[in-house]
Design a protein around this motif. Structure first.
Motif, PDB file in Angstrom:
ATOM      1  N   GLY B 124     -14.826  -4.056  -4.647  1.00  0.00           N
ATOM      2  CA  GLY B 124     -14.869  -5.413  -4.097  1.00  0.00           C
ATOM      3  C   GLY B 124     -13.508  -6.065  -3.957  1.00  0.00           C
ATOM      4  O   GLY B 124     -13.345  -7.002  -3.171  1.00  0.00           O
ATOM      5  N   GLN B 125     -12.515  -5.572  -4.747  1.00  0.00           N
ATOM      6  CA  GLN B 125     -11.160  -6.123  -4.630  1.00  0.00           C
ATOM      7  C   GLN B 125     -10.269  -5.242  -3.755  1.00  0.00           C
ATOM      8  O   GLN B 125      -9.058  -5.443  -3.705  1.00  0.00           O
ATOM      9  N   GLY B 126     -10.866  -4.244  -3.119  1.00  0.00           N
ATOM     10  CA  GLY B 126     -10.076  -3.393  -2.231  1.00  0.00           C
ATOM     11  C   GLY B 126      -9.310  -2.309  -2.960  1.00  0.00           C
ATOM     12  O   GLY B 126      -8.400  -1.703  -2.382  1.00  0.00           O
ATOM     13  N   ASN B 150      -2.196  -2.837   2.120  1.00  0.00           N
ATOM     14  CA  ASN B 150      -3.136  -3.143   3.196  1.00  0.00           C
ATOM     15  C   ASN B 150      -2.626  -4.294   4.053  1.00  0.00           C
ATOM     16  O   ASN B 150      -2.188  -5.330   3.531  1.00  0.00           O
ATOM     17  N   ASN B 151      -2.742  -4.133   5.366  1.00  0.00           N
ATOM     18  CA  ASN B 151      -2.224  -5.157   6.271  1.00  0.00           C
ATOM     19  C   ASN B 151      -3.032  -6.445   6.232  1.00  0.00           C
ATOM     20  O   ASN B 151      -2.497  -7.517   6.481  1.00  0.00           O
ATOM     21  N   GLU B 152      -4.328  -6.367   5.898  1.00  0.00           N
ATOM     22  CA  GLU B 152      -5.141  -7.590   5.922  1.00  0.00           C
ATOM     23  C   GLU B 152      -5.090  -8.366   4.613  1.00  0.00           C
ATOM     24  O   GLU B 152      -5.019  -9.595   4.620  1.00  0.00           O
ATOM     25  N   THR B 153      -5.196  -7.647   3.496  1.00  0.00           N
ATOM     26  CA  THR B 153      -5.261  -8.336   2.202  1.00  0.00           C
ATOM     27  C   THR B 153      -3.974  -8.205   1.407  1.00  0.00           C
ATOM     28  O   THR B 153      -3.784  -8.912   0.427  1.00  0.00           O
ATOM     29  N   GLY B 154      -3.116  -7.275   1.782  1.00  0.00           N
ATOM     30  CA  GLY B 154      -1.893  -7.039   1.018  1.00  0.00           C
ATOM     31  C   GLY B 154      -2.107  -6.165  -0.203  1.00  0.00           C
ATOM     32  O   GLY B 154      -1.147  -5.842  -0.908  1.00  0.00           O
ATOM     33  N   THR B 155      -3.346  -5.763  -0.454  1.00  0.00           N
ATOM     34  CA  THR B 155      -3.655  -4.949  -1.640  1.00  0.00           C
ATOM     35  C   THR B 155      -2.829  -3.666  -1.651  1.00  0.00           C
ATOM     36  O   THR B 155      -2.736  -2.968  -0.640  1.00  0.00           O
ATOM     37  N   ILE B 156      -2.248  -3.378  -2.828  1.00  0.00           N
ATOM     38  CA  ILE B 156      -1.357  -2.226  -2.970  1.00  0.00           C
ATOM     39  C   ILE B 156      -2.126  -1.048  -3.553  1.00  0.00           C
ATOM     40  O   ILE B 156      -2.831  -1.200  -4.553  1.00  0.00           O
ATOM     41  N   PHE B 157      -2.004   0.093  -2.917  1.00  0.00           N
ATOM     42  CA  PHE B 157      -2.581   1.330  -3.459  1.00  0.00           C
ATOM     43  C   PHE B 157      -1.527   2.015  -4.345  1.00  0.00           C
ATOM     44  O   PHE B 157      -0.336   1.978  -4.022  1.00  0.00           O
ATOM     45  N   ASP B 287      -7.083  -7.508  -3.915  1.00  0.00           N
ATOM     46  CA  ASP B 287      -6.697  -7.404  -5.317  1.00  0.00           C
ATOM     47  C   ASP B 287      -5.583  -8.418  -5.563  1.00  0.00           C
ATOM     48  O   ASP B 287      -4.403  -8.107  -5.444  1.00  0.00           O
ATOM     49  N   VAL B 288      -5.963  -9.646  -5.925  1.00  0.00           N
ATOM     50  CA  VAL B 288      -4.983 -10.747  -5.933  1.00  0.00           C
ATOM     51  C   VAL B 288      -3.878 -10.535  -6.960  1.00  0.00           C
ATOM     52  O   VAL B 288      -2.803 -11.126  -6.848  1.00  0.00           O
ATOM     53  N   ASP B 289      -4.103  -9.696  -7.970  1.00  0.00           N
ATOM     54  CA  ASP B 289      -3.051  -9.468  -8.966  1.00  0.00           C
ATOM     55  C   ASP B 289      -2.132  -8.310  -8.595  1.00  0.00           C
ATOM     56  O   ASP B 289      -1.163  -8.037  -9.297  1.00  0.00           O
ATOM     57  N   ASN B 290      -2.459  -7.620  -7.527  1.00  0.00           N
ATOM     58  CA  ASN B 290      -1.672  -6.446  -7.169  1.00  0.00           C
ATOM     59  C   ASN B 290      -1.608  -6.338  -5.648  1.00  0.00           C
ATOM     60  O   ASN B 290      -2.239  -5.503  -5.034  1.00  0.00           O
ATOM     61  N   ARG B 291      -0.848  -7.260  -5.074  1.00  0.00           N
ATOM     62  CA  ARG B 291      -0.768  -7.277  -3.609  1.00  0.00           C
ATOM     63  C   ARG B 291       0.631  -7.666  -3.175  1.00  0.00           C
ATOM     64  O   ARG B 291       1.460  -8.072  -3.994  1.00  0.00           O
ATOM     65  N   LEU B 292       0.867  -7.567  -1.871  1.00  0.00           N
ATOM     66  CA  LEU B 292       2.161  -7.925  -1.310  1.00  0.00           C
ATOM     67  C   LEU B 292       2.477  -9.374  -1.653  1.00  0.00           C
ATOM     68  O   LEU B 292       1.575 -10.215  -1.668  1.00  0.00           O
ATOM     69  N   PRO B 293       3.758  -9.682  -1.882  1.00  0.00           N
ATOM     70  CA  PRO B 293       4.103 -11.047  -2.285  1.00  0.00           C
ATOM     71  C   PRO B 293       3.924 -12.086  -1.174  1.00  0.00           C
ATOM     72  O   PRO B 293       3.912 -13.283  -1.451  1.00  0.00           O
ATOM     73  N   ASN B 294       3.783 -11.612   0.069  1.00  0.00           N
ATOM     74  CA  ASN B 294       3.789 -12.568   1.188  1.00  0.00           C
ATOM     75  C   ASN B 294       2.407 -12.840   1.753  1.00  0.00           C
ATOM     76  O   ASN B 294       2.274 -13.610   2.692  1.00  0.00           O
TER      77      ASN B 294
END
Lengths: 296, 402
Positions: B124-126, B150-157, B287-294
């Motif tokens: 659910g958090q990507g 991820n380009n939409e949510t910024g979630t980092i794999f 994943d709001v705790d692990n995403r792109l800063p922007n």
């Protein structure tokens, strides 16, 4: 960003008749939440005259869905139910000075909401037989479901067939790969393989005379609209799938000429059930065919 | 006040220093870097410098690991098709359900040609399902390709770890790092990543320039064959002005890395908190705790994204949405669907993506502009009554499919 007409924008920014309607006695809920467009149309119908005295809407959807809903309520207010049922999705689109092909379904949804609301008022159940697929042909707004159904119903085998029957692929031709893919899938179902070199099956038969009469009739039907805008149209000749016309008065050479021709072509294709090109002749005629004009 | 651009994951404005550096290569420095004469020589040196600048940004061990391409999509296609051609006995690909179309459409096409594609799902958090990923790694797999961010949510794999896992199974690993490069520190020499795609216009370089990082000794087959440019791994005359621009942009990105991860991140957090504090029935996706800063992607329930964008645009604010309508498709964003976001929210997602050019006063203006726009559209929504959604909204309004 979509190329919305000023009228679409205006109806989106300032929607008419938005919000719930107290005392509504005909309600139509249509749309699909998965596609992101849904609409509740509320009618107040005078039982004696069957006249729509008020119409409101609530819409979950994009700019053109909201504008189409707003336009619909404006169009049908004051109409009798039977008059309202004659409103087509093209009427809604025309009222808004046109919609992008990807957005024509917004006007279809408006018409369906109207049918559902009238059925609800009359105590009938409305069922929708229309299923929408992914948009394949952007020039003529034809989706995959329509193409697939048409291929099945008519045993089509070539891209040209599909264009003749549905218009899809008759414009810029960028969707031919997509059409071939659908053909391949449907042909596989009947145990055949798609053959890109196959000849198209002959267009549905209509005698020459009947065909020309139909063309004349269709153009006659469109004349009053053009004359209202100070223009006119004449049929000059029919040459295979090219229909030569001359535009007169305000239509000729005006910026809306391409749009007008596109509209005429659309009606002719619908009436004839085959793909035709409307070609303007005369002083101001554009050199290119109207298939391009429709894309513009 | 001027317009506010919060769509930097779509594209960025060229940095003026990038343009200044490029200009001579349209005029006096017009030579072909392959030429023997002095016209070509200087240009060749400029390309060499740019290659080193990109090398530094991504921490590549050798400058010859940097191959200039025309865009991120070309880099992705080159990487995946190379892996398949170099290992014809391997007929499987692993990727995720939330990749960019540059990878997903290619995978779908390869599937039609007979390859097997394993699409690993997210929660659910990507966040990627690493167990499912591990289970698919095998000697039949030619390449595993996962986006870095991820380009939409910024979630980092966790691509570095995923590359290790691939390596242990003897599988090549590619990452589409188009959104990550320039925003996250990257040090490729210390990873098992074999190939990486990046795109110039996402980091204030011009459009039309990309890079494929190719770790030395990774088996490779070019997409374009022809001249000996890029050591024969990408034929075609170099887009010299854009390459020079990308070099400068890479250097600037490195300089601003800390700024991006402190100031830009703080502005992003303020924007998200400011909006969520005022707007009910809205939440941040990914994943709001692990995403792109922007990047902040916010779902506004019961309204549709394109309508939000049009009203934002009227206020001079540019963002983007995952609604079906903005793309002309029938389904909302595949990323939102993969995360299981319900349709009533997925269509109402808005992505705000900042850059180092974003200013605090702009963030304040957006925080003020969004709540009335959402309220205005909810007034039109059949799911909404007064100041809240209908009780059991999906039952209260259940349209017949049209």
């Amino acid at each position: 960003m979509w190329d919305y007409s000023e009228k679409v924008k205006e109806h989106f920014y300032n929607p008419r008749n938005a919000g719930p309607l107290d005392g509504a006695n005909g309600i139509g809920d249509v749309g699909s939440i998965s596609c992101g467009d849904a609409l509740r149309l509320m009618l107040k119908v005078d039982p004696d005259s069957e006249r729509i005295t008020d119409a409101h809407f609530q819409t979950f959807g994009c700019g053109s869905a909201i504008a189409s809903s707003s336009a619909l309520t404006e169009i049908i207010k004051g109409m009798t139910l039977d008059e309202a049922l004659a409103v087509s999705n093209q009427d809604i689109a025309d009222y808004l000075d046109g919609l992008p092909p990807e957005k024509m379904h917004c006007s279809v949804m408006g018409r369906e909401a109207l049918q559902a609301a009238v059925a609800n008022y009359r105590g009938e159940t409305w069922t929708d037989e229309h299923e929408e697929g992914a948009l394949v042909c952007k020039c003529f707004a034809i989706d995959a479901v329509l193409i697939e159904d048409t291929i099945r119903a008519n045993n089509l085998g070539t891209v040209e067939d599909v264009t003749n029957y549905t218009k899809a692929g008759g414009g810029c031709a960028a969707c031919h790969e997509g059409i071939e893919e659908i053909l391949g899938r449907v042909l596989a179902e009947r145990g055949e393989r798609f053959d890109p070199t196959a000849k198209a099956t002959p267009a549905p038969a209509m005698g020459n005379l009947a065909r020309i009469r139909k063309i004349e009739q269709t153009i006659e039907q469109m004349r009053p609209t053009l004359q209202r805008d100070g223009g006119d149209i004449d049929l000059i000749d029919v040459d295979g799938n090219r229909i030569l016309v001359s535009l007169k008065g305000a239509c000729s050479g005006c910026q809306m000429e391409a749009v007008t021709l596109g509209g005429v072509q659309q009606k002719l294709i619908e009436a004839l059930g085959e793909f035709v090109k409307v070609v303007p002749v005369g002083a101001h005629a554009h050199a290119h065919g109207s298939a391009c004009a429709t894309e513009a | 006040m001027g317009p506010i651009y919060l769509d930097n994951n779509a594209t960025t404005q060229c940095d003026p220093r990038v343009i200044d550096a490029m200009m001579p290569y349209f005029t006096e420095q017009f030579g072909n870097p392959s030429s023997m004469h002095s016209f070509g020589n200087k240009v060749g040196l400029a390309v060499k410098k740019a290659r080193a600048q990109v090398q530094t940004l991504i921490g590549a061990e050798h400058d010859s690991e940097v191959i200039f391409t025309s865009c991120g999509t070309e880099s992705d296609s080159t990487a995946i098709l190379s892996a398949l051609r170099a290992q014809p006995e391997r007929k499987e690909i692993i990727t995720s359900t939330v990749e960019h179309p540059a990878v997903l459409s290619l995978a779908e096409h390869l599937e039609k040609e007979g390859y097997t594609v394993h699409r690993i799902g997210v929660d659910g958090q990507g966040r990627i399902d690493l167990d499912a990923y591990r289970a698919k790694l095998s000697p039949n797999v030619a390449i595993a390709s996962f986006m870095w961010a991820n380009n939409e949510t910024g979630t980092i794999f966790p691509v570095e770890r995923m590359a290790e896992m691939a390596h242990e199974a003897g599988v090549m690993f590619h990452t589409d790092a188009v959104q990550a490069v320039g925003k996250l520190p990257i040090d490729l020499r210390n990873t098992r990543i074999d190939m990486l795609s990046l795109s110039g216009h996402k980091l204030h370089a011009p459009k039309g320039i990309g890079v494929l990082y190719l770790k030395r000794s990774t088996r490779f087959r070019p997409l374009l064959r022809g001249g000996h440019q890029e050591r024969g791994r990408r034929a075609g005359t170099e887009n010299v002005p854009a390459i020079v621009g990308l070099g400068v942009a890479a250097e600037l990105a490195l300089e601003h890395m800390a700024f991006e991860n402190t100031t830009v991140k703080r502005m992003r957090d303020q924007l998200q908190d400011g909006i969520l504090a005022q707007v009910p029935n809205a939440f941040a996706t990914g994943d709001v705790d692990n995403r792109l800063p922007n990047t902040a992607n916010i779902a506004f329930e019961y309204i549709e994204g394109e309508a939000i964008l049009l009203l934002l645009n009227k206020e001079g604010i540019a963002a983007s949405s995952g609604s079906a309508c903005t793309s002309g498709s029938l389904e909302p964003s595949h990323v939102m669907r993969a995360m299981g976001i319900p349709y009533t929210a997925a269509h109402g997602t808005v992505r705000f993506s900042l850059s180092r050019h974003t200013r605090d006063c702009e963030i304040e203006r957006v925080i003020q502009a969004v709540p009335p726009i959402v309220a205005r559209l909810r007034k039109l929504s059949p799911y909404w009554a007064g100041d809240r959604p209908l009780a059991e909204p999906e039952k209260a309004f259940a349209p017949s499919y049209a």
